[in-house]
Design a protein around this motif. Structure first.
Motif, mmCIF file in Angstrom:
data_model
loop_
_atom_site.group_PDB
_atom_site.id
_atom_site.type_symbol
_atom_site.label_atom_id
_atom_site.label_comp_id
_atom_site.label_asym_id
_atom_site.label_seq_id
_atom_site.Cartn_x
_atom_site.Cartn_y
_atom_site.Cartn_z
ATOM 1 N N PRO A 174 33.346 34.094 34.799
ATOM 2 C CA PRO A 174 32.374 35.040 34.226
ATOM 3 C C PRO A 174 30.919 34.694 34.510
ATOM 4 N N GLU A 175 30.630 33.433 34.777
ATOM 5 C CA GLU A 175 29.244 33.053 35.045
ATOM 6 C C GLU A 175 28.835 33.244 36.508
ATOM 7 N N ILE A 176 29.699 33.754 37.345
ATOM 8 C CA ILE A 176 29.438 33.881 38.771
ATOM 9 C C ILE A 176 28.135 34.646 39.025
ATOM 10 N N GLU A 177 27.321 34.106 39.935
ATOM 11 C CA GLU A 177 26.050 34.735 40.292
ATOM 12 C C GLU A 177 26.011 35.208 41.742
ATOM 13 N N THR A 178 26.744 34.500 42.615
ATOM 14 C CA THR A 178 26.817 34.857 44.033
ATOM 15 C C THR A 178 28.248 34.714 44.501
ATOM 16 N N VAL A 179 28.692 35.617 45.372
ATOM 17 C CA VAL A 179 30.009 35.478 45.976
ATOM 18 C C VAL A 179 29.867 35.601 47.484
ATOM 19 N N LEU A 180 30.554 34.723 48.196
ATOM 20 C CA LEU A 180 30.523 34.693 49.657
ATOM 21 C C LEU A 180 31.853 35.213 50.181
ATOM 22 N N VAL A 181 31.785 36.204 51.065
ATOM 23 C CA VAL A 181 32.975 36.935 51.491
ATOM 24 C C VAL A 181 33.012 37.036 53.018
ATOM 25 N N PRO A 182 34.109 36.642 53.663
ATOM 26 C CA PRO A 182 34.211 36.836 55.114
ATOM 27 C C PRO A 182 34.200 38.321 55.471
ATOM 28 N N ILE A 183 33.575 38.645 56.607
ATOM 29 C CA ILE A 183 33.534 40.032 57.085
ATOM 30 C C ILE A 183 34.118 40.121 58.478
ATOM 31 N N GLY A 184 35.081 40.999 58.655
ATOM 32 C CA GLY A 184 35.551 41.406 59.977
ATOM 33 C C GLY A 184 35.162 42.852 60.161
ATOM 34 N N GLY A 185 36.012 43.761 59.645
ATOM 35 C CA GLY A 185 35.669 45.178 59.631
ATOM 36 C C GLY A 185 35.025 45.618 58.334
ATOM 37 N N GLY A 186 35.020 44.739 57.328
ATOM 38 C CA GLY A 186 34.292 45.027 56.097
ATOM 39 C C GLY A 186 35.113 45.530 54.929
ATOM 40 N N GLY A 187 36.441 45.604 55.062
ATOM 41 C CA GLY A 187 37.251 46.120 53.961
ATOM 42 C C GLY A 187 37.221 45.240 52.730
ATOM 43 N N LEU A 188 37.311 43.923 52.920
ATOM 44 C CA LEU A 188 37.328 43.000 51.791
ATOM 45 C C LEU A 188 36.001 43.005 51.049
ATOM 46 N N ILE A 189 34.904 42.860 51.757
ATOM 47 C CA ILE A 189 33.607 42.787 51.074
ATOM 48 C C ILE A 189 33.245 44.125 50.440
ATOM 49 N N SER A 190 33.657 45.232 51.039
ATOM 50 C CA SER A 190 33.377 46.539 50.439
ATOM 51 C C SER A 190 34.071 46.660 49.098
ATOM 52 N N GLY A 191 35.331 46.227 49.025
ATOM 53 C CA GLY A 191 36.052 46.296 47.769
ATOM 54 C C GLY A 191 35.501 45.363 46.727
ATOM 55 N N VAL A 192 35.191 44.118 47.128
ATOM 56 C CA VAL A 192 34.658 43.133 46.178
ATOM 57 C C VAL A 192 33.305 43.586 45.638
#
Length: 420
Positions: A174-192
């Motif tokens: 719950p205290e998360i301030e930043t999240v780092l997400v791998p990008i290929g075509g962008g499906g994962l980061i778009s959802g997150v």
């Protein structure tokens, strides 16, 4: 829907979570004091999608998409193109939903991945030298046979399914301030990014050899690369597509890039400190955190480890490369009076200094070597650059042995290389 409203909403992601709840694992989040100390973050939480069904996050989107097909569409079946994690996600979803599934893969696909995909019940069609040709063939099959094409990322249902990771992150961390997400075509980061509120900074990570997303966001239009060059084949896409671009330009806060060497170092640290095998694409977020590509000082940082389907031979090679980047592994070329006599002395000297001999082989003479001396190549593993520097100096002091050349990182996890 307003023109600037992204095509995927938080409600879509929440509906996806209900749809896939009995199918996917709620993967654990591990707190890492080691990575917090190395990066200067207040805390680091690793979201371990490596332990998801099929070994990656892809089952989330695949199942959410295929569960929404009509009875007629399910009866006809689906087709997808993939050489990796998407293939296995679609294949498993097909088995669980009783949907006939065809996966088109390029000829370069490792036999183990083909076997894994078939093991989930899919028909595998090998077509094309490269992924693009497999993709084209899958579209041809979809048109010819009336199959539903399941895209790896350019689909609102896929994006919503991947976004369920973001909902879990919010609850587990719950205290998360930043999240780092791998990008290929962008499906994962778009959802997150859709799942998390605006108080969380969402940052994408791409390898330098496949870095297209930052340019797209800067230009305000999709930028396509002519080719890619990276060990992270799971995120080696050439561009975003309309769905992911529309979401990312509204909700993603930035994109950074990392080198393949930094990814390899992150893989090595994850294997050593977390006892986790992570594929190169899955380690990109941690590489960004440790490399300083993004300032996360005193922040609570989430890192999504997106998959663990690594070929073990490739993983071992990349871990060795990573150890070199960390100053924990050195290649040394010795000039010796005779190949047989000094080997015992070399082994004893390494043991005395607490270094491990990983590799030894006869080398070729180089320019400047004395003709009456032999060349011996060693791969040495130690605790750090200072330790290995001392080991190399100790070898140079042996009778009948001199260090002709060495390759050693000397200034920390992602630092300068010392060569002689």
């Amino acid at each position: 829907m307003a023109e600037d409203t992204p095509p995927v909403s938080l409600a879509d992601v929440e509906a996806a979570r209900e749809r896939i709840a009995d199918v996917v694992h709620r993967t654990r989040l591990d707190r890492s004091r080691t990575f917090a100390d190395l990066s200067g973050a207040a805390s680091v939480g690793l979201k371990l999608e490596t332990f998801q069904r099929t070994g990656s996050f892809k089952i989330r989107g695949a199942y959410n998409c295929m569960a929404q097909l009509s009875p007629a569409e399910r009866a006809r079946g689906v087709v997808a193109a993939s050489a990796g994690n998407h293939a296995q996600g679609v294949a498993l979803a097909g088995r669980l939903l009783d949907v006939p599934t065809t996966i088109v893969v390029p000829r370069i696909t490792p036999a183990a991945k083909i076997a894994a995909t078939r093991g989930y019940g899919a028909e595998v069609v090998v077509e094309g030298d490269i992924y693009e040709r497999s993709y084209e063939h899958a579209l041809e099959l979809a048109d010819r046979d009336g199959l539903e094409f399941v895209h790896p990322f350019d689909d609102e249902r896929i994006v919503a399914g991947q976004g369920t990771i973001g909902l879990e992150l919010r609850e587990q961390y719950p205290e998360i301030e930043t999240v780092l997400v791998p990008i290929g075509g962008g499906g994962l980061i778009s959802g997150v990014a859709t799942a998390l509120d605006e108080e969380v900074r969402v940052v994408g990570v791409q390898p330098t050899g496949a870095a297209h997303a930052a340019r797209s966001l800067e230009k305000g239009e999709i930028h396509e690369l002519e080719d890619v060059d990276t060990v992270a084949d799971g995120i080696a896409d050439t561009r975003l597509l309309e769905t992911t671009f529309a979401v990312m330009r509204e909700r993603v806060d930035g994109v950074v890039s990392v080198t393949d060497e930094q990814i390899a170092a992150a893989m090595a640290l994850l294997a050593e400190r977390e006892n986790v095998v992570v594929e190169a694409a899955g380690a990109a977020g941690l590489a960004a955190l440790l490399s300083g590509a993004l300032d996360c000082e005193d922040e609570h940082v989430g890192v999504i480890l997106s998959g663990g389907n690594a070929d073990l031979t490739d993983h071992a090679d990349l871990v060795r490369t990573g150890l070199m980047e960390l100053g924990r592994y050195a290649n040394v070329r010795l000039a010796v009076d005779d190949l047989a006599d000094p080997l015992g002395a070399i082994a004893d000297r390494l043991a005395d200094h607490g270094a491990d001999l990983d590799d030894v082989r006869r080398g070729r003479r180089a320019g400047g070597d004395r003709p009456n001396r032999r060349s011996l190549k060693l791969g040495l593993e130690g605790s750090g650059p200072d330790h290995l520097r001392g080991v190399i100096d100790a070898l140079d002091e042996l009778d009948g042995v001199s260090v002709a050349a060495h390759d050693l990182r000397t200034d920390g996890p992602f630092g300068r290389r010392e060569r002689t």
